[in-house]
Structures are given as C-alpha cells and as structure tokens.
Design a protein around this motif. Structure first.
Motif, PDB file in Angstrom:
ATOM      1  N   LEU A  71      -1.472 -13.040  16.888  1.00 21.54           N
ATOM      2  CA  LEU A  71      -0.713 -11.953  17.496  1.00 21.54           C
ATOM      3  C   LEU A  71      -0.126 -11.039  16.431  1.00 21.54           C
ATOM      4  CD1 LEU A  71       1.268 -14.079  20.113  1.00 21.54           C
ATOM      5  CD2 LEU A  71      -0.882 -12.857  20.470  1.00 21.54           C
ATOM      6  N   VAL A  72      -0.209  -9.743  16.661  1.00 23.19           N
ATOM      7  CA  VAL A  72       0.452  -8.739  15.834  1.00 23.19           C
ATOM      8  C   VAL A  72       1.641  -8.218  16.643  1.00 23.19           C
ATOM      9  CG1 VAL A  72       0.233  -6.562  14.599  1.00 23.19           C
ATOM     10  CG2 VAL A  72      -1.734  -8.096  14.768  1.00 23.19           C
ATOM     11  N   PHE A  82       4.946  -8.002  12.221  1.00 19.78           N
ATOM     12  CA  PHE A  82       4.835  -9.369  11.729  1.00 19.78           C
ATOM     13  C   PHE A  82       3.783 -10.078  12.573  1.00 19.78           C
ATOM     14  CE2 PHE A  82       7.847  -9.912  15.129  1.00 19.78           C
ATOM     15  CZ  PHE A  82       7.748 -11.224  15.573  1.00 19.78           C
ATOM     16  N   PHE A  83       3.406 -11.269  12.152  1.00 16.57           N
ATOM     17  CA  PHE A  83       2.266 -11.947  12.745  1.00 16.57           C
ATOM     18  C   PHE A  83       2.638 -13.363  13.169  1.00 16.57           C
ATOM     19  CE2 PHE A  83       0.873  -8.943   9.564  1.00 16.57           C
ATOM     20  CZ  PHE A  83      -0.155  -8.242  10.198  1.00 16.57           C
ATOM     21  N   VAL A  84       1.985 -13.825  14.220  1.00 18.63           N
ATOM     22  CA  VAL A  84       1.976 -15.240  14.587  1.00 18.63           C
ATOM     23  C   VAL A  84       0.507 -15.636  14.635  1.00 18.63           C
ATOM     24  CG1 VAL A  84       2.539 -16.968  16.328  1.00 18.63           C
ATOM     25  CG2 VAL A  84       4.114 -15.062  15.907  1.00 18.63           C
ATOM     26  N   TRP A  87      -2.997 -21.633  12.524  1.00 20.28           N
ATOM     27  CA  TRP A  87      -3.472 -22.091  11.217  1.00 20.28           C
ATOM     28  C   TRP A  87      -3.463 -23.606  11.215  1.00 20.28           C
ATOM     29  CZ3 TRP A  87      -1.432 -24.411   6.637  1.00 20.28           C
ATOM     30  CH2 TRP A  87      -2.264 -24.283   5.518  1.00 20.28           C
ATOM     31  N   LEU A  88      -4.650 -24.202  10.986  1.00 17.77           N
ATOM     32  CA  LEU A  88      -4.822 -25.639  11.136  1.00 17.77           C
ATOM     33  C   LEU A  88      -4.333 -26.008  12.543  1.00 17.77           C
ATOM     34  CD1 LEU A  88      -3.767 -26.835   7.568  1.00 17.77           C
ATOM     35  CD2 LEU A  88      -6.060 -26.327   8.428  1.00 17.77           C
ATOM     36  N   ASN A  89      -3.424 -26.939  12.674  1.00 12.63           N
ATOM     37  CA  ASN A  89      -2.899 -27.289  14.002  1.00 12.63           C
ATOM     38  C   ASN A  89      -1.497 -26.739  14.206  1.00 12.63           C
ATOM     39  OD1 ASN A  89      -5.179 -28.845  14.825  1.00 12.63           O
ATOM     40  ND2 ASN A  89      -4.482 -30.489  13.476  1.00 12.63           N
ATOM     41  N   TYR A  90      -1.156 -25.701  13.458  1.00 10.64           N
ATOM     42  CA  TYR A  90       0.195 -25.159  13.472  1.00 10.64           C
ATOM     43  C   TYR A  90       0.142 -23.662  13.766  1.00 10.64           C
ATOM     44  CZ  TYR A  90       0.328 -29.392  10.606  1.00 10.64           C
ATOM     45  OH  TYR A  90       0.149 -30.663  10.128  1.00 10.64           O
ATOM     46  N   SER A  91       1.320 -23.053  13.721  1.00  9.30           N
ATOM     47  CA  SER A  91       1.411 -21.590  13.719  1.00  9.30           C
ATOM     48  C   SER A  91       2.016 -21.147  12.390  1.00  9.30           C
ATOM     49  CB  SER A  91       2.300 -21.090  14.866  1.00  9.30           C
ATOM     50  OG  SER A  91       1.619 -21.148  16.093  1.00  9.30           O
ATOM     51  N   LEU A  92       1.518 -20.034  11.888  1.00 10.02           N
ATOM     52  CA  LEU A  92       2.040 -19.427  10.666  1.00 10.02           C
ATOM     53  C   LEU A  92       2.682 -18.107  11.066  1.00 10.02           C
ATOM     54  CD1 LEU A  92       1.963 -20.202   7.643  1.00 10.02           C
ATOM     55  CD2 LEU A  92      -0.018 -18.706   7.399  1.00 10.02           C
ATOM     56  N   GLU A 120      13.306 -12.650  15.371  1.00 12.46           N
ATOM     57  CA  GLU A 120      12.281 -11.735  15.871  1.00 12.46           C
ATOM     58  C   GLU A 120      11.228 -12.464  16.698  1.00 12.46           C
ATOM     59  OE1 GLU A 120      12.765  -8.715  15.844  1.00 12.46           O
ATOM     60  OE2 GLU A 120      14.343  -8.585  14.332  1.00 12.46           O
ATOM     61  N   THR A 121      10.897 -13.684  16.306  1.00 13.60           N
ATOM     62  CA  THR A 121       9.918 -14.469  17.065  1.00 13.60           C
ATOM     63  C   THR A 121      10.464 -14.825  18.436  1.00 13.60           C
ATOM     64  OG1 THR A 121       9.013 -15.385  15.002  1.00 13.60           O
ATOM     65  CG2 THR A 121       8.500 -16.559  17.042  1.00 13.60           C
ATOM     66  N   GLN A 122      11.748 -15.091  18.527  1.00  9.31           N
ATOM     67  CA  GLN A 122      12.358 -15.484  19.802  1.00  9.31           C
ATOM     68  C   GLN A 122      12.304 -14.372  20.850  1.00  9.31           C
ATOM     69  OE1 GLN A 122      16.196 -16.770  18.358  1.00  9.31           O
ATOM     70  NE2 GLN A 122      15.609 -18.945  18.418  1.00  9.31           N
ATOM     71  N   HIS A 123      12.175 -13.115  20.415  1.00 14.77           N
ATOM     72  CA  HIS A 123      12.028 -12.032  21.381  1.00 14.77           C
ATOM     73  C   HIS A 123      10.745 -12.198  22.186  1.00 14.77           C
ATOM     74  CE1 HIS A 123      15.480  -9.723  20.130  1.00 14.77           C
ATOM     75  NE2 HIS A 123      15.070  -9.661  18.872  1.00 14.77           N
ATOM     76  N   TYR A 124       9.731 -12.790  21.567  1.00 18.41           N
ATOM     77  CA  TYR A 124       8.433 -12.956  22.216  1.00 18.41           C
ATOM     78  C   TYR A 124       8.206 -14.393  22.699  1.00 18.41           C
ATOM     79  CZ  TYR A 124       7.618  -8.454  19.973  1.00 18.41           C
ATOM     80  OH  TYR A 124       7.711  -7.145  19.564  1.00 18.41           O
ATOM     81  N   PHE A 125       8.846 -15.344  22.030  1.00 18.20           N
ATOM     82  CA  PHE A 125       8.742 -16.752  22.398  1.00 18.20           C
ATOM     83  C   PHE A 125      10.165 -17.310  22.535  1.00 18.20           C
ATOM     84  CE2 PHE A 125       4.868 -15.714  20.137  1.00 18.20           C
ATOM     85  CZ  PHE A 125       3.883 -16.313  20.918  1.00 18.20           C
ATOM     86  N   PRO A 126      10.778 -17.116  23.701  1.00 17.54           N
ATOM     87  CA  PRO A 126      12.197 -17.492  23.871  1.00 17.54           C
ATOM     88  C   PRO A 126      12.480 -18.977  23.616  1.00 17.54           C
ATOM     89  CG  PRO A 126      11.467 -16.084  25.674  1.00 17.54           C
ATOM     90  CD  PRO A 126      10.240 -16.440  24.894  1.00 17.54           C
TER      91      PRO A 126
END
Length: 344
Positions: A71-72, A82-84, A87-92, A120-126
């Motif tokens: 995601l951009v 910023f990006f989510v 990556w492997l079995n995780y998120s970067l 900033e991530t919490q705005h999209y992933f509460p």
C-alpha cells in the motif's frame, strides 16, 4: 585516508577493523563510494574543497502482518508518502525523512520516529498498535544538494571527476543515488573509468544475470527435498535466500548430515548456511552471517535465539577462542539492540 601528492591520488591507507593491521592499496584510480561518509573521505585532499552531502534518516518498522497487499499511503499530519509492504511473513512500514547529524555508525529509530509511523498507520489500520512492532531499522540517505538551499536536494546520484572539479587527478566520487539503481550507477561510473584509463570495453551489465538466477522450479525444490530429507518449505526458503545457488549450501549438508539441522527451533535456516557463509561468502563475524548472509537477524526474534549456535559454528571454522566467541555474541546483541532503542 587518501594518498595524495602534488595533486594526484595514487591510493589509500586503510586499517583492518578486525585485526588492527594498517596497510596501503595503490591504483591508477581511486573511486570514492562512501555513501554518507563520502564527504569525510575527501577531507584530506590538498585542494581543501569537498562537496557537502545532506544526510537524512529513514526508518522502517517490522511488524506483524497487517496487509497482504503493498500500500502507498499519505501521512495525515504532513502529507508525506509512506508504505505498508508485505515482507516475508511480516509487514514493513516506512519511511521517515529527517535531517541527521549524529553518529553515522550508531544509527537507530528513536521514539519520535516510531510514534510518527505508528500514528500515521493507525489512520488506515485502527487496530494497529506499538506493541505490534517486532523491531525497527534505520538507514541514511546521502542526498546531493542542488543549490544553495539545503532543502533543495535530489534522490539522483552525481558522479564527480575531481580532476575536472578540483584539479585532483586519479580520484572519482559517486554521491547520492539509491540502492535500487546501483547497476545503472555502476555502469556510468565504469564507463567513465574506462574513458579516463583509455580502455575500450563494452558494458554487459544489462545482459548479465544476477547471481542466483534463474529461478528454481517447484519440481526441482521437491526433488531436492526428497534427496536431502529436508521439508519442501525449508528448500523453498533456501531458494529465496540464495536462488539457484542453494545447491552450494546443500553440498555442505550432503558432505556432513549434521549440517541439515536447523540453526534454531522453528527456523527454516540450517547449519550448512553458516559453513557456506564462511567458506563461500567471506563471512568473518556473527554480524556478517546474521544480518548480511542470511535472514536470521531479520526475523521476528532478530536471531537472538540463534546467536549462540552461529557463534559456535563460526568458531570452529575461523578458529575463535572462548574470549572471541563471547566478543562476537556481545557485538551481535549490541547491534540487534539498536532495533529496540525506541522503547527507551
């Protein structure tokens, strides 16, 4: 330290960081690819002219997997991208871009960096929270100022011929740029080197496969698993790390069945990788293996559950005594701890 006399650079004086040995290396041309350290390398030039690099810090968070897609996104507070990224079995999650003037050798994400990305991530992933972070990573960008205004910088690289710019012969610098463009930058640099040395040579980087190519087929993975007794998942992991060169790792395992064993419980990495790293990839420290020859140090545990095994195996190959083994383990744990510094 550059060896310069009468406006001509003829080599470098270096110190081996592992042994303390100091020696000289001479050549017709010296290429400065020091990245964030590039301007420091030029400090002893007789002309006393150096370029000024703007250094900015970029931070990533390795977290539990929160998205199956890359995601951009736009930061609500300042509008930055910023990006989510899976990556492997995780998120970067990343990245930041802040000016940096601290110790270049002890870089880490601080609380402010992490709070910014979490918010900033919490705005999209509460449901995302700071406790979902496994560790952080920080790196430096070496940016080329385009004018008098320091904020006016470019992600592009610049190739500096110091003979043209400063009257210093035998010395080139590559400043700026990104790792993703390294083959193109290298091509441009080598073309200039050939020109200056009056060598006619065609560049073939665009036609040369990277080490580990071509891709390994599923059928080949299944066959290797059957022959070695490893699971297909473990062989698949080896192909992710080494590509087609996974065969070189399995060669050591076939010679010594003990090396088929996992490095740590639940990890897909096997002992043969350590021997391969030392004998084929010039790994000389535990840090080398954990962070630069395998994914061990990039996992959720940061490889801390494997550091004892890695040190023991490398000791047998490199002749370390008990004191050196302890030193190596402490050095790795110190490096891994930088990823947790944001916790305070």
């Amino acid at each position: 330290h550059l060896i310069e006399k009468d406006g001509v650079v003829s080599g470098i004086e270096v110190k081996d960081a592992l042994t303390g040995e100091e020696y000289q290396a001479n050549g017709r041309l010296v290429i400065n690819t020091g990245g964030p350290w590039a301007d420091l390398i030029c400090q002893n030039l007789e002309c006393n002219r150096t370029f000024k690099i703007r250094k900015t810090k970029g931070v990533h968070l390795l977290t539990r997997k929160i998205s199956d897609n890359a995601l951009v996104l736009f930061a609500k507070s300042d509008g930055r991208l910023f990006f989510v990224v899976p990556w492997l079995n995780y998120s970067l999650i990343g990245t930041t871009d802040t000016d940096y003037s601290g110790d270049l050798d002890k870089l880490y994400a601080d609380k402010a960096d992490v709070d910014y990305l979490v918010s900033e991530t919490q705005h999209y992933f509460p449901d995302f929270k700071k406790e979902d972070i496994h560790y952080t990573m920080a790196g430096l960008r070496a940016l080329v100022p385009k004018g008098k205004n320091q904020s006016s910088t470019s992600r592009a690289h610049k190739l500096v011929d110091h003979e043209q710019q400063d009257g210093i012969k035998g010395f080139l610098s590559i400043i700026g740029g990104k790792n993703t463009a390294y083959r193109g930058i290298a091509e441009e640099a080598v073309d200039l080197i050939c020109k200056k040395l009056e060598k006619q040579a065609a560049c073939n980087t665009a036609q040369t496969p990277l080490p580990g190519a071509p891709a390994v087929s599923r059928e080949e993975i299944v066959k290797a698993a059957q022959e070695t007794g490893l699971s297909p998942e473990t062989v698949t992991h080896l192909t992710m790390v080494y590509g087609s060169r996974y065969k070189s790792v399995l060669k050591y395992a076939r010679e010594d069945k003990r090396l088929l064993s996992p490095i740590s419980a639940g990890a897909p990495d096997i002992l043969a990788q350590i021997k391969h790293a030392v004998l084929e990839e010039e790994a000389l420290t535990v840090n080398d293996f954990m962070l630069r020859r395998s994914f061990m140090g990039l996992s959720q545990s940061q490889g801390l559950d494997a550091v004892d095994t890695a040190a023991r195996e490398m000791a047998g190959l490199l002749g370390w005594n008990a004191a050196e083994i302890q030193k190596q383990k402490q050095a790795y744990r110190a490096a891994a701890s930088l990823g947790q510094r944001y916790r305070g």
